[in-house]
Write a protein that holds these residues in place. Structure first.
Motif, PDB file in Angstrom:
ATOM      1  N   SER A  92       0.826  -1.204   0.000  1.00 61.52           N
ATOM      2  CA  SER A  92       0.000   0.000   0.000  1.00 61.52           C
ATOM      3  C   SER A  92       0.865   1.260   0.000  1.00 61.52           C
ATOM      4  O   SER A  92       1.999   1.248   0.482  1.00 61.52           O
ATOM      5  N   LEU A  93       0.298   2.302  -0.545  1.00 64.21           N
ATOM      6  CA  LEU A  93       0.888   3.636  -0.477  1.00 64.21           C
ATOM      7  C   LEU A  93      -0.242   4.643  -0.341  1.00 64.21           C
ATOM      8  O   LEU A  93      -1.357   4.392  -0.802  1.00 64.21           O
ATOM      9  N   ARG A  94       0.066   5.783   0.243  1.00 64.02           N
ATOM     10  CA  ARG A  94      -0.883   6.880   0.265  1.00 64.02           C
ATOM     11  C   ARG A  94      -0.234   8.101  -0.363  1.00 64.02           C
ATOM     12  O   ARG A  94       0.785   8.591   0.127  1.00 64.02           O
ATOM     13  N   LEU A  95      -0.819   8.577  -1.428  1.00 65.24           N
ATOM     14  CA  LEU A  95      -0.360   9.792  -2.085  1.00 65.24           C
ATOM     15  C   LEU A  95      -1.084  10.992  -1.506  1.00 65.24           C
ATOM     16  O   LEU A  95      -2.257  10.908  -1.121  1.00 65.24           O
ATOM     17  N   SER A  96      -0.374  12.107  -1.475  1.00 62.53           N
ATOM     18  CA  SER A  96      -0.953  13.368  -1.039  1.00 62.53           C
ATOM     19  C   SER A  96      -0.711  14.418  -2.112  1.00 62.53           C
ATOM     20  O   SER A  96       0.285  14.348  -2.840  1.00 62.53           O
ATOM     21  N   CYS A  97      -1.608  15.373  -2.195  1.00 66.24           N
ATOM     22  CA  CYS A  97      -1.424  16.498  -3.107  1.00 66.24           C
ATOM     23  C   CYS A  97      -1.868  17.752  -2.370  1.00 66.24           C
ATOM     24  O   CYS A  97      -3.058  17.922  -2.100  1.00 66.24           O
ATOM     25  N   ALA A  98      -0.901  18.591  -2.047  1.00 67.62           N
ATOM     26  CA  ALA A  98      -1.186  19.825  -1.339  1.00 67.62           C
ATOM     27  C   ALA A  98      -1.359  20.950  -2.349  1.00 67.62           C
ATOM     28  O   ALA A  98      -0.518  21.146  -3.231  1.00 67.62           O
ATOM     29  N   ALA A  99      -2.449  21.682  -2.215  1.00 68.39           N
ATOM     30  CA  ALA A  99      -2.780  22.741  -3.159  1.00 68.39           C
ATOM     31  C   ALA A  99      -2.617  24.105  -2.512  1.00 68.39           C
ATOM     32  O   ALA A  99      -2.849  24.279  -1.310  1.00 68.39           O
ATOM     33  N   SER A 100      -2.211  25.065  -3.312  1.00 69.33           N
ATOM     34  CA  SER A 100      -2.120  26.455  -2.851  1.00 69.33           C
ATOM     35  C   SER A 100      -2.454  27.371  -4.009  1.00 69.33           C
ATOM     36  O   SER A 100      -2.350  26.977  -5.182  1.00 69.33           O
ATOM     37  N   GLY A 101      -2.887  28.567  -3.684  1.00 70.24           N
ATOM     38  CA  GLY A 101      -3.182  29.542  -4.721  1.00 70.24           C
ATOM     39  C   GLY A 101      -4.563  29.432  -5.323  1.00 70.24           C
ATOM     40  O   GLY A 101      -4.851  30.070  -6.339  1.00 70.24           O
ATOM     41  N   LEU A 102      -5.403  28.605  -4.707  1.00 69.90           N
ATOM     42  CA  LEU A 102      -6.788  28.496  -5.189  1.00 69.90           C
ATOM     43  C   LEU A 102      -7.709  28.288  -4.007  1.00 69.90           C
ATOM     44  O   LEU A 102      -7.246  27.951  -2.912  1.00 69.90           O
ATOM     45  N   ILE A 103      -8.998  28.512  -4.232  1.00 71.50           N
ATOM     46  CA  ILE A 103      -9.979  28.268  -3.180  1.00 71.50           C
ATOM     47  C   ILE A 103     -10.263  26.772  -3.190  1.00 71.50           C
ATOM     48  O   ILE A 103     -11.096  26.286  -3.956  1.00 71.50           O
ATOM     49  N   PHE A 104      -9.528  26.052  -2.338  1.00 68.80           N
ATOM     50  CA  PHE A 104      -9.540  24.596  -2.416  1.00 68.80           C
ATOM     51  C   PHE A 104     -10.945  24.040  -2.229  1.00 68.80           C
ATOM     52  O   PHE A 104     -11.329  23.090  -2.917  1.00 68.80           O
ATOM     53  N   GLY A 105     -11.709  24.624  -1.353  1.00 68.88           N
ATOM     54  CA  GLY A 105     -13.048  24.100  -1.091  1.00 68.88           C
ATOM     55  C   GLY A 105     -13.977  24.176  -2.281  1.00 68.88           C
ATOM     56  O   GLY A 105     -14.989  23.462  -2.341  1.00 68.88           O
ATOM     57  N   ALA A 106     -13.651  24.995  -3.247  1.00 69.53           N
ATOM     58  CA  ALA A 106     -14.474  25.130  -4.444  1.00 69.53           C
ATOM     59  C   ALA A 106     -13.981  24.257  -5.587  1.00 69.53           C
ATOM     60  O   ALA A 106     -14.597  24.218  -6.656  1.00 69.53           O
ATOM     61  N   ALA A 107     -12.878  23.574  -5.383  1.00 74.22           N
ATOM     62  CA  ALA A 107     -12.231  22.834  -6.465  1.00 74.22           C
ATOM     63  C   ALA A 107     -12.578  21.353  -6.430  1.00 74.22           C
ATOM     64  O   ALA A 107     -12.596  20.729  -5.365  1.00 74.22           O
ATOM     65  N   GLY A 108     -12.835  20.808  -7.602  1.00 72.99           N
ATOM     66  CA  GLY A 108     -12.837  19.369  -7.744  1.00 72.99           C
ATOM     67  C   GLY A 108     -11.402  18.917  -7.934  1.00 72.99           C
ATOM     68  O   GLY A 108     -10.606  19.627  -8.537  1.00 72.99           O
ATOM     69  N   MET A 109     -11.098  17.741  -7.442  1.00 71.69           N
ATOM     70  CA  MET A 109      -9.722  17.237  -7.520  1.00 71.69           C
ATOM     71  C   MET A 109      -9.718  15.863  -8.159  1.00 71.69           C
ATOM     72  O   MET A 109     -10.608  15.042  -7.902  1.00 71.69           O
ATOM     73  N   ARG A 110      -8.701  15.612  -8.970  1.00 72.59           N
ATOM     74  CA  ARG A 110      -8.590  14.332  -9.659  1.00 72.59           C
ATOM     75  C   ARG A 110      -7.169  13.812  -9.578  1.00 72.59           C
ATOM     76  O   ARG A 110      -6.221  14.595  -9.479  1.00 72.59           O
ATOM     77  N   TRP A 111      -7.051  12.521  -9.641  1.00 72.63           N
ATOM     78  CA  TRP A 111      -5.772  11.866  -9.810  1.00 72.63           C
ATOM     79  C   TRP A 111      -5.761  11.196 -11.182  1.00 72.63           C
ATOM     80  O   TRP A 111      -6.750  10.554 -11.577  1.00 72.63           O
ATOM     81  N   TYR A 112      -4.647  11.347 -11.861  1.00 72.64           N
ATOM     82  CA  TYR A 112      -4.382  10.655 -13.115  1.00 72.64           C
ATOM     83  C   TYR A 112      -3.059   9.910 -12.968  1.00 72.64           C
ATOM     84  O   TYR A 112      -2.284  10.172 -12.054  1.00 72.64           O
TER      85      TYR A 112
END
Length: 114
Positions: free
Chosen positions: A16-36
């Motif tokens: 197992s692994l857990r990936l993280s993606c930290a976001a900055s510079g946007l209103i994160f709560g309004a964003a949809g997020m995807r992994w590719y």
């Protein structure tokens, strides 16, 4: 907008692994997020998404093994990956979509040894 993915590495099949993606510079709560992900010699493919309201969708190839989640307080999206196999070897990218715009992070390498 910056998206910083982390958590990749080398893991044995079944691990197992857990990936993280930290976001900055946007209103994160309004964003949809995807992994590719993109494996060597292949096109980038969709892995999972989570909407701004927490709805999720996972590609058939990872359903039951991967789980996407988000922590709006930390402006971070996660991808929990279980029962990994060699076909999961790829560079994993996070993507944010908000107000008609898309943003990409640099990616993190996941290598699964069989």
């Amino acid at each position: 907008v910056q998206l910083q993915a982390s958590g990749g590495g080398l893991v044995q099949a079944g691990g197992s692994l857990r990936l993280s993606c930290a976001a900055s510079g946007l209103i994160f709560g309004a964003a949809g997020m995807r992994w590719y992900r993109q494996a060597p010699g292949k096109q980038r493919e969709f892995v999972a998404l989570i909407t701004s309201t927490g709805g999720t969708n996972h590609a058939e190839s990872v359903k039951g093994r991967f789980t996407i989640s988000r922590d709006d307080a930390k402006s971070t999206v996660y991808l929990q990956m279980n029962t990994l196999n060699a076909e999961d070897t790829a560079v994993y990218y996070c993507n944010a979509y908000v107000r008609g715009s898309q943003y990409w992070g640099r990616g993190t390498q996941v290598t699964v040894s069989s």
